[in-house]
Scaffold this motif. Structure first.
Motif, mmCIF file in Angstrom:
data_model
loop_
_atom_site.group_PDB
_atom_site.id
_atom_site.type_symbol
_atom_site.label_atom_id
_atom_site.label_comp_id
_atom_site.label_asym_id
_atom_site.label_seq_id
_atom_site.Cartn_x
_atom_site.Cartn_y
_atom_site.Cartn_z
ATOM 1 N N ASP A 58 -22.070 62.595 34.873
ATOM 2 C CA ASP A 58 -21.250 61.788 34.061
ATOM 3 C C ASP A 58 -20.824 62.990 32.865
ATOM 4 N N PRO A 59 -19.794 63.462 32.388
ATOM 5 C CA PRO A 59 -19.716 64.448 31.358
ATOM 6 C C PRO A 59 -20.238 63.936 29.957
ATOM 7 N N SER A 60 -20.342 62.643 29.673
ATOM 8 C CA SER A 60 -21.176 62.343 28.510
ATOM 9 C C SER A 60 -22.453 62.657 28.322
ATOM 10 N N ARG A 61 -23.258 62.972 29.428
ATOM 11 C CA ARG A 61 -24.619 63.222 29.427
ATOM 12 C C ARG A 61 -24.607 64.906 29.486
ATOM 13 N N THR A 62 -23.601 65.491 29.364
ATOM 14 C CA THR A 62 -23.898 67.200 29.022
ATOM 15 C C THR A 62 -24.208 67.346 27.582
ATOM 16 N N ASP A 63 -25.402 67.986 27.618
ATOM 17 C CA ASP A 63 -25.838 68.218 26.061
ATOM 18 C C ASP A 63 -24.698 69.227 25.363
ATOM 19 N N PRO A 64 -24.055 69.080 24.194
ATOM 20 C CA PRO A 64 -23.275 69.927 23.630
ATOM 21 C C PRO A 64 -24.066 71.189 23.200
ATOM 22 N N LYS A 65 -25.106 71.229 22.885
ATOM 23 C CA LYS A 65 -25.967 72.388 22.812
ATOM 24 C C LYS A 65 -26.305 73.193 23.824
ATOM 25 N N ALA A 66 -26.330 72.708 25.065
ATOM 26 C CA ALA A 66 -26.716 73.581 26.195
ATOM 27 C C ALA A 66 -25.857 73.076 27.450
ATOM 28 N N ALA A 67 -25.089 73.676 27.894
ATOM 29 C CA ALA A 67 -24.162 73.226 29.043
ATOM 30 C C ALA A 67 -24.729 73.067 30.194
ATOM 31 N N ASN A 68 -25.950 73.789 30.554
ATOM 32 C CA ASN A 68 -26.676 73.553 31.660
ATOM 33 C C ASN A 68 -27.778 72.449 31.472
ATOM 34 N N HIS A 69 -27.822 71.408 30.571
ATOM 35 C CA HIS A 69 -28.633 70.436 30.427
ATOM 36 C C HIS A 69 -27.736 68.927 30.295
ATOM 37 N N ARG A 70 -28.337 68.190 31.349
ATOM 38 C CA ARG A 70 -27.941 67.022 31.484
ATOM 39 C C ARG A 70 -29.127 65.802 31.231
ATOM 40 N N THR A 71 -28.665 65.113 30.196
ATOM 41 C CA THR A 71 -29.521 64.009 29.888
ATOM 42 C C THR A 71 -29.677 62.805 30.663
ATOM 43 N N LYS A 72 -30.839 62.275 30.760
ATOM 44 C CA LYS A 72 -31.134 61.075 31.557
ATOM 45 C C LYS A 72 -30.279 59.843 31.140
ATOM 46 N N ILE A 73 -30.227 58.871 31.665
ATOM 47 C CA ILE A 73 -29.573 57.672 31.611
ATOM 48 C C ILE A 73 -30.374 56.831 30.727
ATOM 49 N N LYS A 74 -31.768 56.864 30.908
ATOM 50 C CA LYS A 74 -32.458 55.813 30.377
ATOM 51 C C LYS A 74 -33.939 56.375 30.241
#
Length: 138
Positions: A58-74
């Motif tokens: 989901d694009p909303s979980r891409t870290d704006p400071k690091a394009a290669n980082h995807r944050t967890k859902i919970k």
């Protein structure tokens, strides 16, 4: 190439940073081409895409400071010192991460290649146990 991996981890002395590197390919170097299933304390379940590895989330979980980082859902990890269970499924282009039985992240579009699995330790002692790797037969 396609597998279910389960393992338990805990921080031996203090919280720190670690990860499980999936489908590691290419030259042997500090940050090889891989999808990292993050174990950094407080961030277990994040994805890090290293050296050109791909994964769609989901694009909303891409870290704006690091394009290669995807944050967890919970969050689902236990405090430092307690054992946690990581269940990782890599099937075709799909990658699913569960922490302590909770789905915390998933993505599609991973490169479908065979590669190594690596356990990382970065900055603090970490313990692993009950590591089980089950190939997924097609």
């Amino acid at each position: 190439k396609d597998f279910a991996l389960s393992l338990e981890w805990r921080w031996a002395e203090k919280a720190g940073n670690s990860g499980v590197l999936l489908r590691v390919t290419g030259p042997d170097k500090i940050w090889p081409k891989t999808i990292e299933a993050q174990l950094q304390s407080g961030n277990a379940g994040d994805f890090w895409l290293m050296d050109g590895a791909t994964l769609d989330t989901d694009p909303s979980r891409t870290d704006p400071k690091a394009a290669n980082h995807r944050t967890k859902i919970k969050a689902a990890e236990k405090p430092a010192g307690e054992w946690n269970l990581y269940e990782i499924t890599v099937d075709g282009s799909w990658v699913l991460l569960k922490v302590n039985g909770e789905v915390v992240n998933e993505g599609t579009g991973a490169e479908e290649v065979a590669g190594k699995i690596a356990l990382q330790s970065e900055g603090a002692p970490i313990e692993f146990r009950n590591i089980r790797l089950t190939p997924i037969k097609k």
